[in-house]
Scaffold this active site. Sequence first.
Site, short mmCIF file in Angstrom:
data_model
loop_
_atom_site.label_atom_id
_atom_site.label_comp_id
_atom_site.label_asym_id
_atom_site.label_seq_id
_atom_site.Cartn_x
_atom_site.Cartn_y
_atom_site.Cartn_z
N GLY A 70 -2.07 54.34 107.13
CA GLY A 70 -1.11 53.59 107.93
C GLY A 70 -1.79 52.47 108.68
N TYR A 71 -1.20 51.28 108.65
CA TYR A 71 -1.80 50.12 109.31
C TYR A 71 -0.79 49.35 110.16
CZ TYR A 71 0.44 47.82 105.35
OH TYR A 71 1.36 47.39 104.42
N GLY A 72 0.48 49.73 110.09
CA GLY A 72 1.54 49.08 110.86
C GLY A 72 2.38 50.15 111.52
N SER A 73 3.67 50.17 111.22
CA SER A 73 4.56 51.14 111.87
C SER A 73 4.23 52.58 111.52
CB SER A 73 6.03 50.84 111.52
OG SER A 73 6.25 50.97 110.13
N GLU B 260 9.34 52.29 102.44
CA GLU B 260 8.51 51.10 102.20
C GLU B 260 8.96 50.25 101.01
OE1 GLU B 260 6.13 50.27 104.38
OE2 GLU B 260 6.55 52.10 105.52
#
Length: 191
Positions: free
Chosen positions: A18-21, A94
């Site tokens: 995970g890198y955002g939300s 996604e």
Amino acid sequence: MPANPPDSETDGDLWVFGYGSLMWKPGFAFLEQVPARLIGEHRALCVYSFDHRGTPEKPGLVLGLDRGGACRGIAFRVAARLRDDTIAYLRGREQTTNVYREVMRSVWLENDARERVSALAYVVDRGHVQYAGRLPLAEQLHHIRQGHGQSGPNRDYVIATVAAMEALGLRESDLHLLAERLKGTHEGGAA
């Protein structure tokens, strides 16, 4: 689409990067979360959002993993028995417009063992109509301020992501600058 992501094992636990939300709202059950680094792609506000944080008429701007550099985020370990359900959930979340490519990437866990694992990640498709590329900061700010979709205001997404990054001790100048400018902005208003 296959039941499992490309090059994945069909047994054993699943790692998700995970890198955002996903850092602040994973939405799936996991056994552990570990700060991690992915090399070869970087976090960038490079995706026009037509659904979650904007509309086709007033697109928002969300993060994608784009070519080059490195990205620090969170690796989530999901129990093997929840692998298929987790992948199905992530595809529904996604892949609403297929702007991301579902891939397996090596990530380095930033724990005592410093081990490398293969993790499911969503990388931006540069050939997709929603790929924004590298926009000037003023244009990013415009899209974020106007963006509002089924998951809420775009500004909330950016502010929450920066807060999650700060909790990990991460700082990215452009994202932090945008968040500071947005904190004084109310939905539909100006700073």
